[in-house]
Design a protein around this motif. Sequence first.
Motif, PDB file in Angstrom:
ATOM      1  N   LEU A  10       0.834  -1.211   0.000  1.00  0.00           N
ATOM      2  CA  LEU A  10       0.000   0.000   0.000  1.00  0.00           C
ATOM      3  C   LEU A  10       0.866   1.257   0.000  1.00  0.00           C
ATOM      4  CD1 LEU A  10      -2.825  -1.089   2.470  1.00  0.00           C
ATOM      5  CD2 LEU A  10      -2.990  -0.845  -0.019  1.00  0.00           C
ATOM      6  N   GLY A  11       1.958   1.233   0.732  1.00  0.00           N
ATOM      7  CA  GLY A  11       2.875   2.373   0.753  1.00  0.00           C
ATOM      8  C   GLY A  11       3.470   2.650  -0.617  1.00  0.00           C
ATOM      9  N   PHE A  12       3.906   1.581  -1.298  1.00  0.00           N
ATOM     10  CA  PHE A  12       4.456   1.754  -2.647  1.00  0.00           C
ATOM     11  C   PHE A  12       3.381   2.225  -3.626  1.00  0.00           C
ATOM     12  CE2 PHE A  12       8.096  -1.029  -1.361  1.00  0.00           C
ATOM     13  CZ  PHE A  12       9.102  -0.132  -1.675  1.00  0.00           C
ATOM     14  N   GLN A  13       2.160   1.694  -3.506  1.00  0.00           N
ATOM     15  CA  GLN A  13       1.071   2.134  -4.379  1.00  0.00           C
ATOM     16  C   GLN A  13       0.806   3.627  -4.186  1.00  0.00           C
ATOM     17  OE1 GLN A  13      -1.987  -0.744  -3.284  1.00  0.00           O
ATOM     18  NE2 GLN A  13      -1.760  -1.765  -5.256  1.00  0.00           N
ATOM     19  N   GLY A  14       0.761   4.070  -2.947  1.00  0.00           N
ATOM     20  CA  GLY A  14       0.554   5.487  -2.668  1.00  0.00           C
ATOM     21  C   GLY A  14       1.686   6.339  -3.194  1.00  0.00           C
ATOM     22  N   LEU A  15       2.906   5.867  -3.016  1.00  0.00           N
ATOM     23  CA  LEU A  15       4.077   6.606  -3.480  1.00  0.00           C
ATOM     24  C   LEU A  15       4.079   6.720  -5.002  1.00  0.00           C
ATOM     25  CD1 LEU A  15       6.600   8.054  -2.530  1.00  0.00           C
ATOM     26  CD2 LEU A  15       7.790   5.860  -2.536  1.00  0.00           C
ATOM     27  N   GLN A  24       8.077   7.196 -11.416  1.00  0.00           N
ATOM     28  CA  GLN A  24       7.331   5.988 -11.059  1.00  0.00           C
ATOM     29  C   GLN A  24       8.106   4.688 -11.285  1.00  0.00           C
ATOM     30  OE1 GLN A  24       3.644   6.565 -13.183  1.00  0.00           O
ATOM     31  NE2 GLN A  24       2.745   7.743 -11.487  1.00  0.00           N
ATOM     32  N   PRO A  25       8.809   4.535 -12.419  1.00  0.00           N
ATOM     33  CA  PRO A  25       9.589   3.287 -12.574  1.00  0.00           C
ATOM     34  C   PRO A  25      10.665   3.108 -11.501  1.00  0.00           C
ATOM     35  CG  PRO A  25       9.273   4.329 -14.696  1.00  0.00           C
ATOM     36  CD  PRO A  25       8.794   5.309 -13.654  1.00  0.00           C
ATOM     37  N   LEU A  26      11.241   4.206 -11.019  1.00  0.00           N
ATOM     38  CA  LEU A  26      12.237   4.099  -9.944  1.00  0.00           C
ATOM     39  C   LEU A  26      11.607   3.579  -8.656  1.00  0.00           C
ATOM     40  CD1 LEU A  26      14.229   7.414 -10.518  1.00  0.00           C
ATOM     41  CD2 LEU A  26      14.887   5.092 -11.173  1.00  0.00           C
ATOM     42  N   ILE A  27      10.384   4.023  -8.372  1.00  0.00           N
ATOM     43  CA  ILE A  27       9.674   3.542  -7.188  1.00  0.00           C
ATOM     44  C   ILE A  27       9.381   2.049  -7.344  1.00  0.00           C
ATOM     45  CG2 ILE A  27       7.594   3.782  -5.767  1.00  0.00           C
ATOM     46  CD1 ILE A  27       9.581   6.207  -5.707  1.00  0.00           C
ATOM     47  N   LEU A  28       9.000   1.640  -8.552  1.00  0.00           N
ATOM     48  CA  LEU A  28       8.738   0.217  -8.789  1.00  0.00           C
ATOM     49  C   LEU A  28      10.018  -0.611  -8.682  1.00  0.00           C
ATOM     50  CD1 LEU A  28       6.134   0.356 -11.691  1.00  0.00           C
ATOM     51  CD2 LEU A  28       5.733   0.001  -9.241  1.00  0.00           C
ATOM     52  N   ALA A  29      11.130  -0.046  -9.128  1.00  0.00           N
ATOM     53  CA  ALA A  29      12.408  -0.758  -8.983  1.00  0.00           C
ATOM     54  C   ALA A  29      12.746  -0.936  -7.505  1.00  0.00           C
ATOM     55  CB  ALA A  29      13.521  -0.006  -9.711  1.00  0.00           C
ATOM     56  N   LEU A  30      12.498   0.099  -6.697  1.00  0.00           N
ATOM     57  CA  LEU A  30      12.707  -0.028  -5.250  1.00  0.00           C
ATOM     58  C   LEU A  30      11.796  -1.100  -4.664  1.00  0.00           C
ATOM     59  CD1 LEU A  30      13.030   3.698  -4.110  1.00  0.00           C
ATOM     60  CD2 LEU A  30      14.812   1.938  -4.079  1.00  0.00           C
ATOM     61  N   ALA A  31      10.544  -1.117  -5.097  1.00  0.00           N
ATOM     62  CA  ALA A  31       9.606  -2.148  -4.620  1.00  0.00           C
ATOM     63  C   ALA A  31      10.095  -3.534  -5.037  1.00  0.00           C
ATOM     64  CB  ALA A  31       8.202  -1.888  -5.161  1.00  0.00           C
ATOM     65  N   ALA A  33      13.020  -4.568  -5.241  1.00  0.00           N
ATOM     66  CA  ALA A  33      14.161  -4.971  -4.417  1.00  0.00           C
ATOM     67  C   ALA A  33      13.744  -5.499  -3.052  1.00  0.00           C
ATOM     68  CB  ALA A  33      15.107  -3.781  -4.236  1.00  0.00           C
ATOM     69  N   VAL A  34      12.476  -5.342  -2.690  1.00  0.00           N
ATOM     70  CA  VAL A  34      12.003  -5.757  -1.370  1.00  0.00           C
ATOM     71  C   VAL A  34      11.610  -7.239  -1.402  1.00  0.00           C
ATOM     72  CG1 VAL A  34      10.223  -5.394   0.395  1.00  0.00           C
ATOM     73  CG2 VAL A  34      11.180  -3.439  -0.833  1.00  0.00           C
ATOM     74  N   PRO A  35      12.197  -8.058  -0.509  1.00  0.00           N
ATOM     75  CA  PRO A  35      11.781  -9.461  -0.447  1.00  0.00           C
ATOM     76  C   PRO A  35      10.272  -9.580  -0.216  1.00  0.00           C
ATOM     77  CG  PRO A  35      13.760  -9.121   0.857  1.00  0.00           C
ATOM     78  CD  PRO A  35      13.263  -7.752   0.451  1.00  0.00           C
ATOM     79  N   PHE A  36       9.667 -10.557  -0.818  1.00  0.00           N
ATOM     80  CA  PHE A  36       8.239 -10.862  -0.776  1.00  0.00           C
ATOM     81  C   PHE A  36       7.419  -9.972  -1.714  1.00  0.00           C
ATOM     82  CE2 PHE A  36       9.726 -12.440   3.371  1.00  0.00           C
ATOM     83  CZ  PHE A  36       9.384 -13.767   3.229  1.00  0.00           C
ATOM     84  N   ILE A  37       7.927  -8.797  -2.114  1.00  0.00           N
ATOM     85  CA  ILE A  37       7.249  -8.006  -3.147  1.00  0.00           C
ATOM     86  C   ILE A  37       7.872  -8.384  -4.482  1.00  0.00           C
ATOM     87  CG2 ILE A  37       6.820  -5.701  -4.093  1.00  0.00           C
ATOM     88  CD1 ILE A  37       6.649  -4.653  -1.240  1.00  0.00           C
ATOM     89  N   GLU A  38       9.183  -8.226  -4.606  1.00  0.00           N
ATOM     90  CA  GLU A  38       9.975  -8.641  -5.745  1.00  0.00           C
ATOM     91  C   GLU A  38       9.510  -8.047  -7.061  1.00  0.00           C
ATOM     92  OE1 GLU A  38      11.739 -12.324  -5.581  1.00  0.00           O
ATOM     93  OE2 GLU A  38      11.115 -12.742  -3.541  1.00  0.00           O
ATOM     94  N   GLY A  39      10.034  -8.540  -8.157  1.00  0.00           N
ATOM     95  CA  GLY A  39       9.707  -8.002  -9.475  1.00  0.00           C
ATOM     96  C   GLY A  39       8.248  -8.163  -9.831  1.00  0.00           C
ATOM     97  N   GLU A  40       7.697  -9.331  -9.530  1.00  0.00           N
ATOM     98  CA  GLU A  40       6.299  -9.581  -9.903  1.00  0.00           C
ATOM     99  C   GLU A  40       5.330  -8.740  -9.083  1.00  0.00           C
ATOM    100  OE1 GLU A  40       7.647 -13.276  -7.499  1.00  0.00           O
ATOM    101  OE2 GLU A  40       8.497 -11.985  -9.049  1.00  0.00           O
ATOM    102  N   ALA A  42       6.070  -5.808  -7.697  1.00  0.00           N
ATOM    103  CA  ALA A  42       6.259  -4.427  -8.144  1.00  0.00           C
ATOM    104  C   ALA A  42       5.526  -4.189  -9.461  1.00  0.00           C
ATOM    105  CB  ALA A  42       7.749  -4.123  -8.293  1.00  0.00           C
ATOM    106  N   ALA A  43       5.597  -5.153 -10.370  1.00  0.00           N
ATOM    107  CA  ALA A  43       4.882  -5.021 -11.643  1.00  0.00           C
ATOM    108  C   ALA A  43       3.384  -4.922 -11.399  1.00  0.00           C
ATOM    109  CB  ALA A  43       5.203  -6.205 -12.553  1.00  0.00           C
ATOM    110  N   ALA A  44       2.870  -5.756 -10.508  1.00  0.00           N
ATOM    111  CA  ALA A  44       1.432  -5.711 -10.193  1.00  0.00           C
ATOM    112  C   ALA A  44       1.046  -4.362  -9.594  1.00  0.00           C
ATOM    113  CB  ALA A  44       1.069  -6.841  -9.230  1.00  0.00           C
ATOM    114  N   ILE A  45       1.867  -3.833  -8.694  1.00  0.00           N
ATOM    115  CA  ILE A  45       1.608  -2.517  -8.100  1.00  0.00           C
ATOM    116  C   ILE A  45       1.515  -1.464  -9.203  1.00  0.00           C
ATOM    117  CG2 ILE A  45       2.648  -0.662  -6.722  1.00  0.00           C
ATOM    118  CD1 ILE A  45       3.831  -2.926  -4.917  1.00  0.00           C
TER     119      ILE A  45
END
Length: 166
Positions: A10-15, A24-31, A33-40, A42-45
Motif C-alpha cells: 500500500l505504501g508503494f502504491q501510494g508513493l 514511477q519506474p524508480l519507485i517500482l524498482a525499489l519495490a 528490491a524488497v523481499p516478498f514483493i519482488e519483481g512480480e 512491483a509489476a502488479a503494483i
Amino acid sequence: MSNPVSDLILGFQGLVADVPDLVQPLILALAGAVPFIEGEGAAAIGIIGGIPPIVAAIAGAVGNIICVAVVVLATSRVRTAVTTRRGAIEKPPTARREKFEKAYHRYGTPGVSLLGPLLLPTQFTAAALTSTGVPPMRVLAWQAAAIVLWTTVITLIITGVVRAVA
C-alpha cells in the motif's frame, strides 16, 4: 492487525500515485528490491496503478535483479572469508541447510532458482545457493531468468485481469 507486506505494498502504491510519471519506474524498482514483493509484486503494483505493463515489469524486474546481485556478491565474499578462515573445518549442517541441499541435489541450480520463488524470496534463494558454493555468476544467471519468468507471468495475469475488469 496489519500485515507488514500489505503495508509495504500500500505504501508503494501510494508513493507511485504521488510522484511524477518519470519517477514511477524508480519507485517500482525499489519495490522490486524488497523481499516478498519482488519483481512480480512491483509489476502488479504498477499495473494496478496505471503504469504501462511493460514499463512496470521491466522496472520491477530490474530492481529485483539488482538487489539479488548485491546479495549474491555479498554472500560470495562472506563465504570466501569464512571458508578461508576456517580452512578445512566444517560445522555440522543444520536441518534447514540439509533440506535446502536435498532440494538442490534433486533440482539443481536451475530448478531451485525457477521454483524457489514459489516458497521464498529470490534474495533468500540466491544467498542459499551462493553460500553452498554455487558459482556466483551461475546463481545470478538463473536468478535473473527466474525473476524475468515470474515477473512476466504475473504481469500477463494482472494485465488480463485489469483489462477484464475495466
